[in-house]
Scaffold this motif. Structure first.
Motif, PDB file in Angstrom:
ATOM      1  N   VAL A 145       0.843  -1.200   0.000  1.00  0.00           N
ATOM      2  CA  VAL A 145       0.000   0.000   0.000  1.00  0.00           C
ATOM      3  C   VAL A 145       0.875   1.244   0.000  1.00  0.00           C
ATOM      4  CG1 VAL A 145      -1.637   1.347   1.379  1.00  0.00           C
ATOM      5  CG2 VAL A 145      -1.984  -1.107   1.084  1.00  0.00           C
ATOM      6  N   SER A 148       2.492   1.528  -3.520  1.00  0.00           N
ATOM      7  CA  SER A 148       1.582   1.876  -4.616  1.00  0.00           C
ATOM      8  C   SER A 148       0.951   3.245  -4.439  1.00  0.00           C
ATOM      9  CB  SER A 148       0.497   0.809  -4.744  1.00  0.00           C
ATOM     10  OG  SER A 148      -0.258   0.715  -3.553  1.00  0.00           O
ATOM     11  N   CYS A 149       0.755   3.653  -3.188  1.00  0.00           N
ATOM     12  CA  CYS A 149       0.099   4.945  -2.937  1.00  0.00           C
ATOM     13  C   CYS A 149       1.087   6.048  -2.550  1.00  0.00           C
ATOM     14  CB  CYS A 149      -0.943   4.794  -1.824  1.00  0.00           C
ATOM     15  SG  CYS A 149      -2.247   3.597  -2.174  1.00  0.00           S
ATOM     16  N   ILE A 152       1.677   8.963  -5.245  1.00  0.00           N
ATOM     17  CA  ILE A 152       0.569   9.895  -5.435  1.00  0.00           C
ATOM     18  C   ILE A 152       0.306  10.698  -4.164  1.00  0.00           C
ATOM     19  CG2 ILE A 152      -1.306   8.304  -4.797  1.00  0.00           C
ATOM     20  CD1 ILE A 152      -2.818   9.481  -7.255  1.00  0.00           C
ATOM     21  N   LEU A 153       0.515  10.080  -2.983  1.00  0.00           N
ATOM     22  CA  LEU A 153       0.394  10.822  -1.731  1.00  0.00           C
ATOM     23  C   LEU A 153       1.464  11.905  -1.646  1.00  0.00           C
ATOM     24  CD1 LEU A 153      -0.730  11.296   1.127  1.00  0.00           C
ATOM     25  CD2 LEU A 153       0.824   9.484   1.933  1.00  0.00           C
ATOM     26  N   TRP A 156       0.556  14.717  -3.970  1.00  0.00           N
ATOM     27  CA  TRP A 156      -0.513  15.564  -3.423  1.00  0.00           C
ATOM     28  C   TRP A 156       0.024  16.477  -2.315  1.00  0.00           C
ATOM     29  CZ3 TRP A 156      -2.753  15.615   1.544  1.00  0.00           C
ATOM     30  CH2 TRP A 156      -3.894  16.426   1.654  1.00  0.00           C
ATOM     31  N   SER A 305       1.749   5.398  -9.807  1.00  0.00           N
ATOM     32  CA  SER A 305       0.800   4.421  -9.268  1.00  0.00           C
ATOM     33  C   SER A 305       0.517   3.316 -10.273  1.00  0.00           C
ATOM     34  CB  SER A 305      -0.510   5.116  -8.875  1.00  0.00           C
ATOM     35  OG  SER A 305      -0.294   6.030  -7.818  1.00  0.00           O
ATOM     36  N   GLY A 309       1.162  -0.070  -8.624  1.00  0.00           N
ATOM     37  CA  GLY A 309      -0.131  -0.605  -8.235  1.00  0.00           C
ATOM     38  C   GLY A 309      -0.259  -2.119  -8.342  1.00  0.00           C
TER      39      GLY A 309
END
Length: 507
Positions: A145, A148-149, A152-153, A156, A305, A309
């Protein structure tokens, strides 16, 4: 739920949070490297250490951290590691320059190694059988997690708050884990532990450090530079010293006799495969997307991602396949799929849309996901049961240290390929070398200033050609690895396929 079960659950939650924070420590700086460069400056070599300092300290001290946890207390080392990660995360935001930033990154790697080694060792003492499988599968899922995240986290956070928030995120996760574990985790240690192999640890760390230093410095000073030659010769000498030490000490950090098992050697080769087929892209692609193509950090995170992912999904497929096919077949097929994705990505010029990139990125992630899910189980299944602990430690050290070396080598290779493309544009080899280094770290503005006769489109074209060549080389290495792994592991049918596949990689 009994008191004992409650303690187990809280400890598992804390270790899963620590596993979630580790990929944030790795992927986050790659996403915001252009912002770090703008804020703190630094030469290309110093900027390369932003990633390599963490990977080097983590990989070089992982086995030593496990030995310290067994000898002095797993809870003590786990909590200390989390505290070091949190403190170093705060120091990163206060660093007055890039050198201080790199040093803080090295400290962060030390903390991560301590937290990971001690946390997983503590869980191994509490859980047995199917419960251990579920516990370690949750750790693997947590890492997946985060991987994969994480991009993008980080994108952001960078776009909405700034790069400081990206640096603080692993520390925030570590503090939550610390708060969960401190009042509930029970101390444990190995009464037969022999302590730390100090000569082995120092020689191993020195060898990795000098090798990384030499490879990173070579694009700037030249491979024939006295400093580079001294660093590489020192790495060779320290490596030889490490082998001599480990052969003589009664309780070595690394049991070299395990390399007599051919299948164990095959697993070590498999451990290195994701480093140059997948992990290096986690660093190189954000630099390309943000620094060179001018995309936002959030958009770049979305692209990444697509690459990472599949790690959340494909290991489940590997678990199902492991009951029917040998680990060698599954791993080789996965590596070949990854190689096909690398060749496909090599054909994507800078500026290609997400629609054009999502196919090769998904293919690379899906391909590497097949061996990724099997590696941890294989590391201990191909040696006698009584040597499983040492085998797992060697495997994780090879994997993480290999990633650091791969990043250094691939970064140096990309710089050399860019310089080769730029030679026709400038009569000055010094300007070309310096411009190539700037391009490799995403500093397009400085590269153009060094090459006044070249425009942005031509420079991006040169970079795209070099990047494509690099990916084809990496694809070739991946294919070769697939063949060797198949030959070494083709008879290794994983009887505990589900366990092997669910214990996802944590590097």
């Amino acid at each position: 739920m009994s008191s004992s079960d409650s303690h187990k659950a809280w400890l598992l939650a804390a270790v899963c949070l620590a596993a979630l924070g580790m990929p944030l420590s790795f992927t986050g700086p790659a996403v915001v490297l252009p912002a770090i460069r703008d804020a703190l400056g630094g030469t290309p070599v110093q900027l390369n250490w932003v990633t390599n300092a963490f990977m080097l300290s983590f990989g070089a001290t992982l086995m030593a951290a496990g030995a310290l946890a067994d000898a002095y207390g797993r809870k003590r080392v786990f909590l200390l590691g989390l505290a070091v990660v949190a403190l170093s995360s705060a120091l990163l935001t206060l660093a007055p320059g890039i050198v201080a930033f790199d040093l803080a990154r090295a400290v962060q790697g030390l903390g991560s190694a301590a937290a990971f080694a001690a946390g997983t060792a503590a869980l191994a003492q509490l859980f047995d059988g199917p419960a251990r499988l579920r516990a370690f599968s949750l750790i693997g899922t947590s890492f997946g997690v985060g991987l994969s995240c994480g991009s993008i986290l980080s994108g952001w956070l960078a776009d909405t708050v700034g790069w400081h928030a990206v640096m603080l995120s692993p520390g925030a996760v570590s503090l939550v884990a610390l708060g969960l574990a401190a009042p509930r985790m029970r101390e444990s240690r190995n009464p037969q532990a022999m302590g730390l192999d100090v000569p082995g640890t120092l020689s191993f760390t020195a060898a990795l450090s000098l090798l990384t230093l030499g490879v990173l410095q070579a694009p700037d000073s030249g491979w024939g530079s006295p400093w580079v030659l001294v660093a590489l010769a020192g790495a060779l000498a320290m490596g030889a010293a490490f082998i001599a030490i480990e052969r003589r000490v009664a309780h070595p950090m690394l049991d070299l006799s395990l390399f007599r098992f051919p299948r164990f050697v095959g697993v070590q080769l498999l451990a290195a495969a994701p480093a140059y087929g997948f992990v290096v892209l986690l660093v190189l692609l954000p630099i390309r997307f943000i620094g060179l193509e001018g995309r936002s950090a959030l958009e770049a995170g979305g692209f990444m991602s697509a690459l990472s992912g599949p790690i959340l999904v494909v290991p489940t497929l590997a678990a199902w396949l492991a009951h029917r096919f040998s680990a060698g077949v599954i791993s080789a097929v996965g590596l070949l799929v990854c190689a096909a994705g690398l060749v496909w990505l090599a054909r994507c010029a800078p500026g290609t849309s997400l629609y054009g990139l999502v196919g090769p990125l998904l293919l690379i992630g899906a391909g590497i996901g097949l061996p990724w899910g099997l590696m941890d189980g294989l590391a201990v299944s191909v040696v006698p049961r009584e040597r499983a602990g040492m085998a797992s430690g060697i495997f994780n050290t090879v994997r993480v240290a290999g990633e650091g070396i791969a990043l250094a080598l691939v970064g140096a290779g990309l710089t050399a390929l860019v310089a080769l493309q730029l030679k026709a544009s400038s009569p000055s080899s010094v300007a070309v070398s310096q411009a190539a280094q700037r391009v490799a770290t995403g500093d397009l503005t400085q590269a153009l200033a060094l090459l006044p006769g070249m425009d942005r489109a031509a420079l991006l074209h040169a970079y795209g050609a070099a990047f494509g060549t690099l990916l084809c080389v990496l694809a070739g290495v991946t294919v070769l690895t697939a063949v060797v792994v198949f030959l070494f592991l083709r008879g290794e049918v994983e009887s505990h396929g589900a366990e092997a596949a669910l214990k996802c990689s944590t590097s």
